[in-house]
Motif scaffolding. Sequence first.
Motif, PDB file in Angstrom:
ATOM      1  N   TRP A  63       1.635   5.914   5.338  1.00 35.80           N
ATOM      2  CA  TRP A  63       3.091   5.950   5.124  1.00 35.80           C
ATOM      3  C   TRP A  63       3.798   6.637   6.291  1.00 35.80           C
ATOM      4  O   TRP A  63       4.898   6.264   6.666  1.00 35.80           O
ATOM      5  CB  TRP A  63       3.442   6.603   3.789  1.00 35.80           C
ATOM      6  N   ARG A  64       3.136   7.661   6.892  1.00 36.06           N
ATOM      7  CA  ARG A  64       3.759   8.347   8.011  1.00 36.06           C
ATOM      8  C   ARG A  64       3.585   7.575   9.309  1.00 36.06           C
ATOM      9  O   ARG A  64       4.459   7.587  10.173  1.00 36.06           O
ATOM     10  CB  ARG A  64       3.204   9.762   8.137  1.00 36.06           C
ATOM     11  N   LYS A  93       3.721   4.400   9.534  1.00 32.01           N
ATOM     12  CA  LYS A  93       4.770   3.379   9.478  1.00 32.01           C
ATOM     13  C   LYS A  93       6.130   3.928   9.915  1.00 32.01           C
ATOM     14  O   LYS A  93       6.970   3.189  10.410  1.00 32.01           O
ATOM     15  CB  LYS A  93       4.871   2.796   8.072  1.00 32.01           C
ATOM     16  N   MET A  94       6.348   5.225   9.747  1.00 34.40           N
ATOM     17  CA  MET A  94       7.611   5.832  10.152  1.00 34.40           C
ATOM     18  C   MET A  94       7.708   5.991  11.673  1.00 34.40           C
ATOM     19  O   MET A  94       8.792   6.201  12.208  1.00 34.40           O
ATOM     20  CB  MET A  94       7.761   7.217   9.487  1.00 34.40           C
TER      21      MET A  94
END
Length: 131
Positions: A113-114, A116-117
């Motif tokens: 998830w990080r 992707k940021m």
Amino acid sequence: MIEKIQMQLYWKYIAQQNADQILAFFHEDGVIRWHCSNEQFTVHEFIKANCEYPGKWNGEMERMEQIGDQIITATHIWSDEVSCHVVSFFQIEQGKIKQLDEYWGDDGEIPEWRLKMKIGRPIITGSGSSL
């Protein structure tokens, strides 16, 4: 006052699993707490847990701070299979460890998830050196 070189030697002996040398750092009635697993040890139990843990280990003390009779270290400990960082709070009395509170964390990959940021960057690239 404990010198930085003494703490580097402590971590060297921890990585080497050298029971006799580790014992010399502690008060006979010292207490060791591993907060992440909710365990408390006597000095001899701590040495047994450390020295009978399987594998060959390396270590590098990355940082040390001293405030009065308390020493705080941040250390990288690793083997071929495992890599951890540990923050340790040493309470010193008469030049020996009376109380040790440790927080161990497994090193790992950045969560998806990080990633992707697309934020952040590595602190260190490559591998550390051994003590």
